[in-house]
Design a protein around this motif. Sequence first.
Motif, PDB file in Angstrom:
ATOM      1  N   VAL A 125      -1.680  -1.432   4.543  1.00  0.00           N
ATOM      2  CA  VAL A 125      -0.723  -2.515   4.487  1.00  0.00           C
ATOM      3  C   VAL A 125      -0.054  -2.528   5.858  1.00  0.00           C
ATOM      4  O   VAL A 125       0.700  -1.632   6.193  1.00  0.00           O
ATOM      5  CB  VAL A 125       0.329  -2.270   3.393  1.00  0.00           C
ATOM      6  CG1 VAL A 125       1.312  -3.411   3.349  1.00  0.00           C
ATOM      7  CG2 VAL A 125      -0.336  -2.084   2.038  1.00  0.00           C
ATOM      8  N   ASP A 127       2.184  -3.403   9.196  1.00  0.00           N
ATOM      9  CA  ASP A 127       3.637  -3.537   9.318  1.00  0.00           C
ATOM     10  C   ASP A 127       4.088  -4.968   9.047  1.00  0.00           C
ATOM     11  O   ASP A 127       5.113  -5.193   8.412  1.00  0.00           O
ATOM     12  CB  ASP A 127       4.082  -3.110  10.722  1.00  0.00           C
ATOM     13  CG  ASP A 127       3.981  -1.609  10.900  1.00  0.00           C
ATOM     14  OD1 ASP A 127       3.829  -0.906   9.875  1.00  0.00           O
ATOM     15  OD2 ASP A 127       4.044  -1.136  12.043  1.00  0.00           O
ATOM     16  N   ARG A 130       3.866  -5.532   5.312  1.00  0.00           N
ATOM     17  CA  ARG A 130       4.942  -4.773   4.671  1.00  0.00           C
ATOM     18  C   ARG A 130       6.276  -5.507   4.817  1.00  0.00           C
ATOM     19  O   ARG A 130       7.022  -5.661   3.863  1.00  0.00           O
ATOM     20  CB  ARG A 130       5.013  -3.393   5.336  1.00  0.00           C
ATOM     21  CG  ARG A 130       6.151  -2.504   4.884  1.00  0.00           C
ATOM     22  CD  ARG A 130       6.062  -1.162   5.594  1.00  0.00           C
ATOM     23  NE  ARG A 130       4.833  -0.482   5.216  1.00  0.00           N
ATOM     24  CZ  ARG A 130       4.727   0.306   4.160  1.00  0.00           C
ATOM     25  NH1 ARG A 130       5.773   0.542   3.406  1.00  0.00           N
ATOM     26  NH2 ARG A 130       3.582   0.864   3.857  1.00  0.00           N
ATOM     27  N   ASP A 154       8.172   1.465  -2.422  1.00  0.00           N
ATOM     28  CA  ASP A 154       6.783   1.462  -1.946  1.00  0.00           C
ATOM     29  C   ASP A 154       6.213   0.055  -2.026  1.00  0.00           C
ATOM     30  O   ASP A 154       6.666  -0.758  -2.815  1.00  0.00           O
ATOM     31  CB  ASP A 154       5.876   2.335  -2.831  1.00  0.00           C
ATOM     32  CG  ASP A 154       6.415   3.729  -3.042  1.00  0.00           C
ATOM     33  OD1 ASP A 154       7.032   4.252  -2.106  1.00  0.00           O
ATOM     34  OD2 ASP A 154       6.197   4.272  -4.143  1.00  0.00           O
ATOM     35  N   ILE A 155       5.195  -0.169  -1.219  1.00  0.00           N
ATOM     36  CA  ILE A 155       4.414  -1.396  -1.369  1.00  0.00           C
ATOM     37  C   ILE A 155       3.280  -1.069  -2.337  1.00  0.00           C
ATOM     38  O   ILE A 155       2.524  -0.119  -2.132  1.00  0.00           O
ATOM     39  CB  ILE A 155       3.839  -1.867  -0.019  1.00  0.00           C
ATOM     40  CG1 ILE A 155       4.938  -2.036   1.025  1.00  0.00           C
ATOM     41  CG2 ILE A 155       3.054  -3.160  -0.209  1.00  0.00           C
ATOM     42  CD1 ILE A 155       5.878  -3.188   0.800  1.00  0.00           C
TER      43      ILE A 155
END
Length: 324
Positions: A125, A127, A130, A154-155
């Motif tokens: 993921v 930046d 995110r 969290d993602i």
Amino acid sequence: MTFAELRDFLASTMRMSHIYQPLLIKSLIESGGISTIRQLAANFLASDESQILYYEKRLKEMPIKVLSKHGIIARDGELVSLKVRKMTLEQKAEIKKLCEQKIQEFIVSRGLSTWDYRLLDDTAVSDVLRYQVLKEAKGRCALCGITIDDKPLDIDHIIPKAKGGKTVYENLQVLCSTCNRTKRDTDDTDFRKIIAEDYKEDCIFCKKSRGGKILHENDYAFATLDGYPVSEGHTLIIPKRHFSDYFDITQKEHIAVHDIIRIRRKELLRSDSSIEGFNTGANSGEVAGQTIWHCHIHLIPRRKGDTLNPRGGVRGVIPHRMNY
Ligand SMILES: [Zn+2]
Ligand SMILES: [Zn+2]
Ligand SMILES: [Zn+2]
């Protein structure tokens, strides 16, 4: 830090969740106490048995086979040898240069997909992604609503990677560490049995769940285009279990349906810039207009000018009360 302190840390203080910490210290010792992160990563790779096994398999399946067939190399059990034995230094240098040139050409034409980036996926993921996802979630967990000030966030892949979920904006959400763990630990086996037992042969949505055109799905719900769309992109989100009344939906199904609604909404917004709003809702009961007796939720994209006066929205189910 003294030698004794380092030894004590290793022997008793260090809490391990993986082999990474001792591996990093060992790598640094081996490289004289200082190293670049890239070199450390290379050392990690050399210790990663799964990666080594992976390349052993790749080697046997692909280049060893092909090059043997052309008589370039010979394989004897675990040993592989080049068939040209005697080469001068200059000849070796020339061959090496040619190999490097070929590798470069290939990478330029194919890009980074030359290498298998599968394993990066955990953290892949980016930046930018995110930031986008966190921004959209306004720094809150999508399940319990806790903020980034209270718990690490969290993602998360809404549809898990293991089930084919992709690392794309539409499929990402923000979860706190607790909700993420709960989501992972849930065993869905029993529920799948219930879905199978409640299956109705003569129900078009049950049938669709097993062989229809499905846009997105998770364990409990799926999305498909409405056969008689009110607007372009009109989507139905349908629980997999057969039941008719929206209010019989379980919490698990509700979350699953909501996950799919959010994925589909983002997808629609991305693919069609004329969409500026949505109506969403379910018809529960004949008097409320329900005609298919398998619960489903409508997601109807709305565009400027698609109706003369959109004011009132879902109030329009009772037309003379729509405008107020
Ligand atoms: Zn949470
Ligand atoms: Zn059904
Ligand atoms: Zn309907």
